[in-house]
Design an enzyme around this catalytic site. Structure first.
Site: not given
Ligand code: RB5
Length: 144
Positions: A12, A101-102, A139, A73, A112, A135, A68-71
């Site tokens: 979400h 490279h990776n 790795r 998780g 967010r 190289r 996700c909100g932060t990427g």
């Molecule tokens: C959801 O609230 C939030 O925790 C999820 O999107 C994410 O940021 C988790 O890493």
């Protein structure tokens, strides 16, 4: 890049950017699979990460994108899967080098954290950049 097949997923917290990325892919005729989520209702990001990474790890798609909100998780969950090299990117340099490279096969984004236009630039660069091998292959092989 138009021969690539991409799996997309979000929780979400990443729902809006997933739709924007779908628009980007459609405009460029890039084939994709959307594993969801399909509503703004709260859901569990590890389930979505599993769906996308199973498609990548099994070779059914070439690359995966998770939002996700932060990427964070999504990247933690994705990197638990054998064969997955997930890169959480908040800038275009990291996006390019995560491919060159990776050989990152999954891109994670935080809706967010970064703006929409930056997110789409990151997607663009990440999809267009190839693995340099040499190289860097040695790795990556050590990781595998
Ligand atoms: C959801 O609230 C939030 O925790 C999820 O999107 C994410 O940021 C988790 O890493």
């Amino acid at each position: 890049m138009d021969h690539l097949k991409v799996a997309l997923g979000c929780d979400h917290g990443g729902f809006v950017y997933k739709q924007k990325i779908i628009d980007y892919l459609k405009a460029r005729n890039i084939e994709f699979v959307d594993v969801g989520t399909h509503t703004r209702e709260a859901c569990d990001y590890p389930e979505i990460a599993r769906s996308v990474t199973e498609l990548v790890a099994s070779g059914q798609v070439d690359r995966g994108i998770l939002v996700c909100g932060t990427g964070i998780g999504m990247s933690i969950a994705a990197n638990k899967i054998r064969g997955i090299r997930a890169a959480l990117c908040g800038d275009t340099y990291s996006a390019r080098v995560s491919r060159a490279h990776n050989n990152a096969n999954v891109l994670c984004l935080g809706e967010r954290v970064i703006g929409e236009h930056l997110a789409l630039d990151i997607v663009d660069i990440w999809l267009k950049t190839g693995f340099e091998g040499g190289r860097h292959k040695r790795r990556v092989d050590i990781i595998e």
